[in-house]
Scaffold this active site. Structure first.
Site, PDB file in Angstrom:
ATOM      1  N   TYR A 156      22.265  10.910  59.831  1.00  0.00           N
ATOM      2  CA  TYR A 156      21.562  10.831  58.544  1.00  0.00           C
ATOM      3  C   TYR A 156      22.252   9.828  57.618  1.00  0.00           C
ATOM      4  O   TYR A 156      21.602   8.972  57.006  1.00  0.00           O
ATOM      5  CB  TYR A 156      21.521  12.213  57.903  1.00  0.00           C
ATOM      6  N   LYS A 160      20.470   6.279  56.262  1.00  0.00           N
ATOM      7  CA  LYS A 160      20.227   5.993  54.854  1.00  0.00           C
ATOM      8  C   LYS A 160      20.989   4.744  54.395  1.00  0.00           C
ATOM      9  O   LYS A 160      20.485   3.960  53.577  1.00  0.00           O
ATOM     10  CB  LYS A 160      20.583   7.207  53.994  1.00  0.00           C
TER      11      LYS A 160
END
Length: 254
Positions: A156, A160
């Site tokens: 994650y 991002k």
């Protein structure tokens, strides 16, 4: 007349949470909406709520963003329905929680497919249509995890951070063609999906202690930031990442 009247916007991950807040903000500004999610039932409810008394202003596009062919076709489907495409908000995201050493390649790929590859493909497919219209606005929803990182969320965090650099790369190459590409990085936001976490006193203590504002955000906070970046007031804003985190990323206060 509102600032986005006459504009058509795609919002991914629109069935719940941040996507609903973003959809409401853009609809309040006058935009017609193409709401996208893999969750058909949730998407139908979100579309009905966002449309209010103007059902023709919002359409649903059930799409698996992990499927490259579906992603590539999406802008054409939206243009067939609305006749135009002016705004793209890449909000959809997934997150696996596991220690780095035991995270599987499948978890890694699944996270990057939705969080980074789908926005990349969707931007590639949408931008030529925007250029034909004289320009367009793209907003990528990143995260404070792109800056600080969080334990047990390596895929994650990386997805991002990659989305932040994709934002800058698109702005660098395409600003001269009328494309504004910016990012919004939310901090901790309370949504229906995670609301049970806030019943945990330890969880809320950590949030309050680490956020200078001493509280958490709402989907409406994120929607307001996206509305600004999609509107004419942000015409000279390009390649930026707007932190909407109550000051979380400013650092420790002790």
């Amino acid at each position: 007349m509102s600032e986005l009247t006459g504009k058509v916007a795609i919002v991914t991950g629109a069935a719940q949470g941040l996507g609903v807040g973003i959809a409401h903000a853009l609809r309040a500004a006058g935009a017609r909406l193409a709401l996208v999610d893999i969750n058909g039932d949730g998407l139908a409810a979100a579309a009905e709520e966002a449309a209010g008394r103007e059902p023709g202003s919002v359409e649903q596009f059930v799409t698996d963003l992990a499927d490259a062919d579906q992603v590539h076709r999406l802008p054409e489907r939206v243009i067939e329905r609305f006749g135009a495409l002016d705004i793209l908000v890449n909000n959809a995201g997934v997150r696996s929680i596991s220690p780095f050493l035991v995270q599987s390649p499948a978890q890694w790929r699944a996270t990057l497919d939705v969080n980074l590859t789908a926005p990349y493909l969707l931007c590639q497919a949408a931008i030529p249509h925007m250029i034909e219209r004289g320009g367009g606005k793209i907003v990528n929803i990143t995260s404070t995890a792109a800056t600080l990182g969080f334990k047990n969320r390596s895929a994650y965090n990386v997805s991002k951070a990659g989305l932040t650099m994709l934002t800058k790369s698109i702005a660098l190459e395409l600003a001269g063609s009328g494309i504004n590409c910016n990012a919004v990085a939310p901090g901790v936001v309370r949504t229906p999906l995670n609301s049970s976490y806030f019943d945990d006193a330890e969880f809320t203590r950590v949030i309050v202690e680490n956020t200078p504002a001493e509280t958490w955000g709402s989907p409406a906070d994120i929607g307001s930031a996206v509305r600004f970046l999609c509107g004419p007031a942000a015409d000279f804003v390009n390649g930026a990442e707007l932190l909407v985190d109550g000051g979380w990323c400013t650092g420790k206060g002790y």
